[in-house]
Design an enzyme around this catalytic site. Sequence first.
Site, PDB file in Angstrom:
ATOM      1  N   ALA A  44     -11.370 -18.922 -17.496  1.00 14.17           N
ATOM      2  CA  ALA A  44     -11.622 -20.246 -16.925  1.00 14.17           C
ATOM      3  C   ALA A  44     -10.773 -20.363 -15.664  1.00 14.17           C
ATOM      4  O   ALA A  44      -9.789 -19.633 -15.492  1.00 14.17           O
ATOM      5  CB  ALA A  44     -11.242 -21.318 -17.925  1.00 14.17           C
ATOM      6  N   GLY A  52     -11.587 -16.983 -21.038  1.00 15.10           N
ATOM      7  CA  GLY A  52     -12.949 -17.515 -21.165  1.00 15.10           C
ATOM      8  C   GLY A  52     -14.004 -16.464 -20.842  1.00 15.10           C
ATOM      9  O   GLY A  52     -15.125 -16.545 -21.341  1.00 15.10           O
ATOM     10  N   GLU A  92     -14.393 -14.640 -23.981  1.00 17.11           N
ATOM     11  CA  GLU A  92     -15.064 -15.547 -24.931  1.00 17.11           C
ATOM     12  C   GLU A  92     -16.545 -15.681 -24.593  1.00 17.11           C
ATOM     13  O   GLU A  92     -17.391 -15.732 -25.481  1.00 17.11           O
ATOM     14  CB  GLU A  92     -14.372 -16.918 -24.903  1.00 17.11           C
ATOM     15  CG  GLU A  92     -12.995 -16.865 -25.579  1.00 17.11           C
ATOM     16  CD  GLU A  92     -12.147 -18.106 -25.336  1.00 17.11           C
ATOM     17  OE1 GLU A  92     -12.059 -18.556 -24.176  1.00 17.11           O
ATOM     18  OE2 GLU A  92     -11.573 -18.620 -26.298  1.00 17.11           O
ATOM     19  N   GLU A 103      -4.353 -15.915 -22.484  1.00 18.46           N
ATOM     20  CA  GLU A 103      -3.952 -17.322 -22.336  1.00 18.46           C
ATOM     21  C   GLU A 103      -2.492 -17.559 -22.705  1.00 18.46           C
ATOM     22  O   GLU A 103      -1.826 -18.428 -22.163  1.00 18.46           O
ATOM     23  CB  GLU A 103      -4.849 -18.227 -23.193  1.00 18.46           C
ATOM     24  CG  GLU A 103      -6.287 -18.346 -22.723  1.00 18.46           C
ATOM     25  CD  GLU A 103      -7.211 -17.290 -23.321  1.00 18.46           C
ATOM     26  OE1 GLU A 103      -6.709 -16.246 -23.812  1.00 18.46           O
ATOM     27  OE2 GLU A 103      -8.435 -17.504 -23.292  1.00 18.46           O
TER      28      GLU A 103
HETATM   29  N1  DAK Z   1      -8.565 -18.709 -12.404  1.00 21.52           N
HETATM   30  C1  DAK Z   1      -8.495 -18.940 -11.080  1.00 21.52           C
HETATM   31  N2  DAK Z   1      -8.351 -17.980 -10.161  1.00 21.52           N
HETATM   32  C2  DAK Z   1      -8.269 -16.711 -10.582  1.00 21.52           C
HETATM   33  C3  DAK Z   1      -8.341 -16.379 -11.967  1.00 21.52           C
HETATM   34  C4  DAK Z   1      -8.501 -17.450 -12.905  1.00 21.52           C
HETATM   35  N3  DAK Z   1      -8.626 -17.248 -14.221  1.00 21.52           N
HETATM   36  N4  DAK Z   1      -8.213 -15.037 -12.078  1.00 21.52           N
HETATM   37  C5  DAK Z   1      -8.097 -14.549 -10.835  1.00 21.52           C
HETATM   38  N5  DAK Z   1      -8.140 -15.549  -9.936  1.00 21.52           N
HETATM   39  C6  DAK Z   1      -8.030 -15.459  -8.482  1.00 21.52           C
HETATM   40  C7  DAK Z   1      -6.609 -15.158  -8.054  1.00 21.52           C
HETATM   41  O1  DAK Z   1      -5.844 -16.327  -8.029  1.00 21.52           O
HETATM   42  C8  DAK Z   1      -6.837 -14.561  -6.703  1.00 21.52           C
HETATM   43  O2  DAK Z   1      -7.106 -15.606  -5.796  1.00 21.52           O
HETATM   44  P1  DAK Z   1      -6.358 -15.677  -4.363  1.00 21.52           P
HETATM   45  O3  DAK Z   1      -4.898 -15.613  -4.676  1.00 21.52           O
HETATM   46  O4  DAK Z   1      -6.869 -14.449  -3.641  1.00 21.52           O
HETATM   47  O5  DAK Z   1      -6.817 -16.977  -3.782  1.00 21.52           O
HETATM   48  C9  DAK Z   1      -8.133 -13.779  -6.874  1.00 21.52           C
HETATM   49  O6  DAK Z   1      -8.780 -14.338  -8.005  1.00 21.52           O
HETATM   50  C10 DAK Z   1      -7.907 -12.288  -7.146  1.00 21.52           C
HETATM   51  O7  DAK Z   1      -6.989 -12.170  -8.227  1.00 21.52           O
HETATM   52  P2  DAK Z   1      -5.629 -11.324  -8.151  1.00 21.52           P
HETATM   53  O8  DAK Z   1      -5.145 -11.244  -6.768  1.00 21.52           O
HETATM   54  O9  DAK Z   1      -4.725 -11.874  -9.177  1.00 21.52           O
HETATM   55  O10 DAK Z   1      -6.162  -9.885  -8.577  1.00 21.52           O
HETATM   56  P3  DAK Z   1      -5.372  -8.738  -9.347  1.00 21.52           P
HETATM   57  O11 DAK Z   1      -6.281  -7.553  -9.335  1.00 21.52           O
HETATM   58  O12 DAK Z   1      -3.976  -8.590  -8.810  1.00 21.52           O
HETATM   59  O13 DAK Z   1      -5.235  -9.268 -10.852  1.00 21.52           O
HETATM   60  C11 DAK Z   1      -6.055 -10.248 -12.922  1.00 21.52           C
HETATM   61  C12 DAK Z   1      -6.370  -9.445 -11.634  1.00 21.52           C
HETATM   62  C13 DAK Z   1      -7.355 -10.534 -13.610  1.00 21.52           C
HETATM   63  C14 DAK Z   1      -5.160  -9.404 -13.853  1.00 21.52           C
HETATM   64  C15 DAK Z   1      -5.275 -11.559 -12.528  1.00 21.52           C
HETATM   65  O14 DAK Z   1      -6.042 -12.231 -11.533  1.00 21.52           O
HETATM   66  C16 DAK Z   1      -5.108 -12.486 -13.691  1.00 21.52           C
HETATM   67  O15 DAK Z   1      -4.222 -12.303 -14.532  1.00 21.52           O
HETATM   68  N6  DAK Z   1      -5.960 -13.526 -13.746  1.00 21.52           N
HETATM   69  C17 DAK Z   1      -5.839 -14.565 -14.768  1.00 21.52           C
HETATM   70  C18 DAK Z   1      -6.322 -14.075 -16.111  1.00 21.52           C
HETATM   71  C19 DAK Z   1      -6.160 -15.166 -17.175  1.00 21.52           C
HETATM   72  O16 DAK Z   1      -5.035 -15.607 -17.494  1.00 21.52           O
HETATM   73  N7  DAK Z   1      -7.277 -15.592 -17.727  1.00 21.52           N
HETATM   74  C20 DAK Z   1      -7.281 -16.642 -18.772  1.00 21.52           C
HETATM   75  C21 DAK Z   1      -7.381 -18.013 -18.092  1.00 21.52           C
HETATM   76  S1  DAK Z   1      -7.379 -19.337 -19.276  1.00 21.52           S
HETATM   77  C22 DAK Z   1     -12.392 -23.955 -23.016  1.00 21.52           C
HETATM   78  C23 DAK Z   1     -13.147 -22.986 -22.456  1.00 21.52           C
HETATM   79  C24 DAK Z   1     -12.546 -21.874 -21.852  1.00 21.52           C
HETATM   80  C25 DAK Z   1     -11.189 -21.764 -21.798  1.00 21.52           C
HETATM   81  C26 DAK Z   1     -10.400 -22.744 -22.375  1.00 21.52           C
HETATM   82  C27 DAK Z   1     -11.003 -23.851 -22.982  1.00 21.52           C
HETATM   83  N8  DAK Z   1     -13.010 -25.090 -23.660  1.00 21.52           N
HETATM   84  C28 DAK Z   1     -14.397 -25.061 -24.024  1.00 21.52           C
HETATM   85  C29 DAK Z   1     -12.214 -26.243 -23.982  1.00 21.52           C
HETATM   86  C30 DAK Z   1     -10.607 -20.607 -21.144  1.00 21.52           C
HETATM   87  C31 DAK Z   1      -9.345 -20.535 -20.704  1.00 21.52           C
HETATM   88  C32 DAK Z   1      -8.949 -19.363 -19.882  1.00 21.52           C
HETATM   89  O17 DAK Z   1      -9.734 -18.452 -19.635  1.00 21.52           O
END
Ligand code: DAK
Length: 260
Positions: free
Chosen positions: A68, A111, A114, A134
């Site tokens: 997400a 997400g 998921e 997360e």
């Molecule tokens: N959200 C927003 N931006 C993201 C992102 C994300 N999840 N993942 C990556 N990006 C963005 C980065 O911020 C970056 O943007 P700029 O800085 O260039 O503006 C760009 O994408 C490229 O990412 P990186 O520069 O970080 O690329 P790397 O290759 O260095 O790293 C990575 C890739 C995937 C390991 C890293 O980006 C990362 O750790 N991303 C976050 C992964 C994460 O924590 N995902 C879980 C998020 S929480 C619900 C439904 C769904 C959910 C909850 C509730 N309900 C129905 C209630 C879901 C929650 C989640 O998914």
Amino acid sequence: MQTPEFILVTTNYDTHIALIQLNRPKELNALNLQLMLELKEALRELDANDDVRAIIITGNERAFAAGADIKQMAGKSAIDMLNIDQFTTWDSIKKTKKPIIAAVSGFALGGGCELCMTCDMIVASETAKFGQPEIKIGVMPGAGGTQRLTRAVGKALAMEMVLTGKFISADEALAAGLINRVVPVELYMNEALKLAREIAAQSPVAVRLAKESVLQAYNGSLDEGLVFERKNFYLLFAGEDQKEGMAAFVEKRAPLFKGK
Ligand code: DAK
């Protein structure tokens, strides 16, 4: 539906396959609220389209979806989250009656993981990485991750992934039973299309009831599932496709299914 901004939808009426591509490449297909609404609407339309028999959801080579949109979520309060009510959107995905295949390359995180687990089958490239990270941003999976991952891979690995946020490779995901197959990156879309074509060649009504029955096994108890399966099995004998399918077998020819 208005032209969507964050997804691309294409339909091939010769093969009866629809393709939805998540399309926020710079953000690694982070699932913002608008993208999810567009996905919901696209699935609703494709589900109602009799010429579509299988749906593929994909991203790009680098990312299926990295979760997400954290930037959109970061400042929200609990009441904001409650009022946004994303569950209505997410629930509509799991209610899709047509079979959905996730074609995954690169990151399928949070997400994103998921979402592909909400699909019915997962075809992955060798570069795919699955994870529920997360915990590293101070929360936990909120769209079914703790439940679907645990059912797919078992308690030990699910617990480790959810509590540490570690990613697993496509090969590990295959060995753990999370996904259907792994192929080299240049082949994963072809492989997903091949699987979709195989399913689209079957009776749509049998596919629909069979999907529903497998999900029942997955969602409920064995006894409830067996009763559910039995009813759907009998129901198929009320249709033309069962007659055609069995007649074609006896006559040693290919069946011509009409979805009736
Ligand atoms: N959200 C927003 N931006 C993201 C992102 C994300 N999840 N993942 C990556 N990006 C963005 C980065 O911020 C970056 O943007 P700029 O800085 O260039 O503006 C760009 O994408 C490229 O990412 P990186 O520069 O970080 O690329 P790397 O290759 O260095 O790293 C990575 C890739 C995937 C390991 C890293 O980006 C990362 O750790 N991303 C976050 C992964 C994460 O924590 N995902 C879980 C998020 S929480 C619900 C439904 C769904 C959910 C909850 C509730 N309900 C129905 C209630 C879901 C929650 C989640 O998914």
